[in-house]
Design an enzyme around this catalytic site. Structure first.
Site, mmCIF file in Angstrom:
data_model
loop_
_atom_site.group_PDB
_atom_site.id
_atom_site.type_symbol
_atom_site.label_atom_id
_atom_site.label_comp_id
_atom_site.label_asym_id
_atom_site.label_seq_id
_atom_site.Cartn_x
_atom_site.Cartn_y
_atom_site.Cartn_z
ATOM 1 C CG ASN A 245 -2.520 0.615 0.678
ATOM 2 O OD1 ASN A 245 -2.245 1.707 0.429
ATOM 3 N ND2 ASN A 245 -3.420 -0.098 1.908
ATOM 4 C CE LYS B 2 -6.959 -13.588 18.696
ATOM 5 N NZ LYS B 2 -8.401 -13.360 18.586
ATOM 6 C CG HIS C 287 24.124 2.635 10.581
ATOM 7 N ND1 HIS C 287 24.598 2.464 9.738
ATOM 8 C CD2 HIS C 287 22.590 2.577 10.217
ATOM 9 C CE1 HIS C 287 24.460 3.025 8.954
ATOM 10 N NE2 HIS C 287 23.529 3.314 9.526
ATOM 11 C CB THR D 228 13.094 -6.503 17.861
ATOM 12 O OG1 THR D 228 12.661 -6.843 18.316
ATOM 13 C CG2 THR D 228 12.862 -5.069 17.515
ATOM 14 C CE LYS D 229 9.361 -11.780 20.562
ATOM 15 N NZ LYS D 229 10.204 -11.864 22.002
#
Length: 230
Positions: free
Chosen positions: A128, A228, A158, A210-211
């Site tokens: 989008n 969930k 970085h 982030t994971k």
């Protein structure tokens, strides 16, 4: 009739249906715009844009390093899309990919660090408006993925571990980002380098991922956590 034509363009997708009722005037505007997009796409293909089938190209679309860009059938590039495919492997799209208005796809941020893996997007995936994809370390997106507006995906990070050296001189790490098929990334989400989202993952709007997460997960938050299983 129009639904049948679009279904045929979408590799014979028998499930495609136009649920809304449009007036003749509304259809005229839609088809008028699409007609000019097809014309621009045809001209772009003359100038070595490597796409199969129809290409719908909006106004002010910029594609740099066209030799490194390729697409399957029925590509839609809406207005003001910017693509820079400069990288080792370039940018490759499957069939029926849509890139909406004001999106940026870039594989090399600075000349001193040429992008490596680039960006690949599978079949029937839609991105989008106002999204940013930084493919320096590689972005792989599967089939039938929905990406909402203003989503940002970064495949480079970085280094900053050495306090005696300014951050911009410490180099970068590139782990890449992988989004498997049938995922939905909500509006304004940010996905950082090294993330793998398995099939059928839903990312809530505004999340920062982030994971890695397993398939069939609904995730959200800053940083994103499992809400969930679905």
């Amino acid at each position: 009739m129009i639904a049948k034509i679009i279904s045929r363009l979408k590799d014979g997708d028998s499930t495609y249906n136009i649920a809304s009722t449009y007036s003749s005037g509304e259809w005229f505007v839609i088809l008028y715009e699409r007609g000019f997009q097809i014309l621009r796409g045809f001209i772009a293909k003359i100038f070595l844009l490597k796409t199969k089938g129809l290409c719908f190209k909006g106004r002010n679309v910029i594609i740099k390093h066209r030799s490194l860009f390729s697409s399957g059938r029925n590509l839609i590039l809406d207005g003001n899309v910017f693509i820079n495919a400069l990288s080792e492997n370039g940018i490759s799209f499957g069939n029926n990919v849509t890139i909406s208005r004001n999106c940026t796809l870039i594989c090399t941020g600075v000349i001193s660090h040429k992008g490596g893996v680039g960006i690949t997007i599978g079949n029937n995936t839609g991105i989008n408006s106002y999204c940013y994809l930084g493919g320096q370390g590689g972005i792989e997106i599967g089939d039938n993925v929905i990406i909402g507006p203003q989503v940002k995906i970064f495949s480079e990070n970085h280094d900053f571990s050495d306090a005696s050296i300014i951050i911009k001189n410490q180099g970068v790490t590139r782990l890449g980002v992988k989004i498997e098929s049938d995922c939905w990334i909500g509006s304004g989400a940010t996905i950082l380098d090294g993330v793998i989202l398995k099939k059928r993952t839903i990312v809530a709007a505004g999340s920062v991922v982030t994971k890695n997460f397993e398939e069939n997960s609904l995730i959200g938050g800053v940083p994103a956590k499992l809400i969930k299983k679905i």
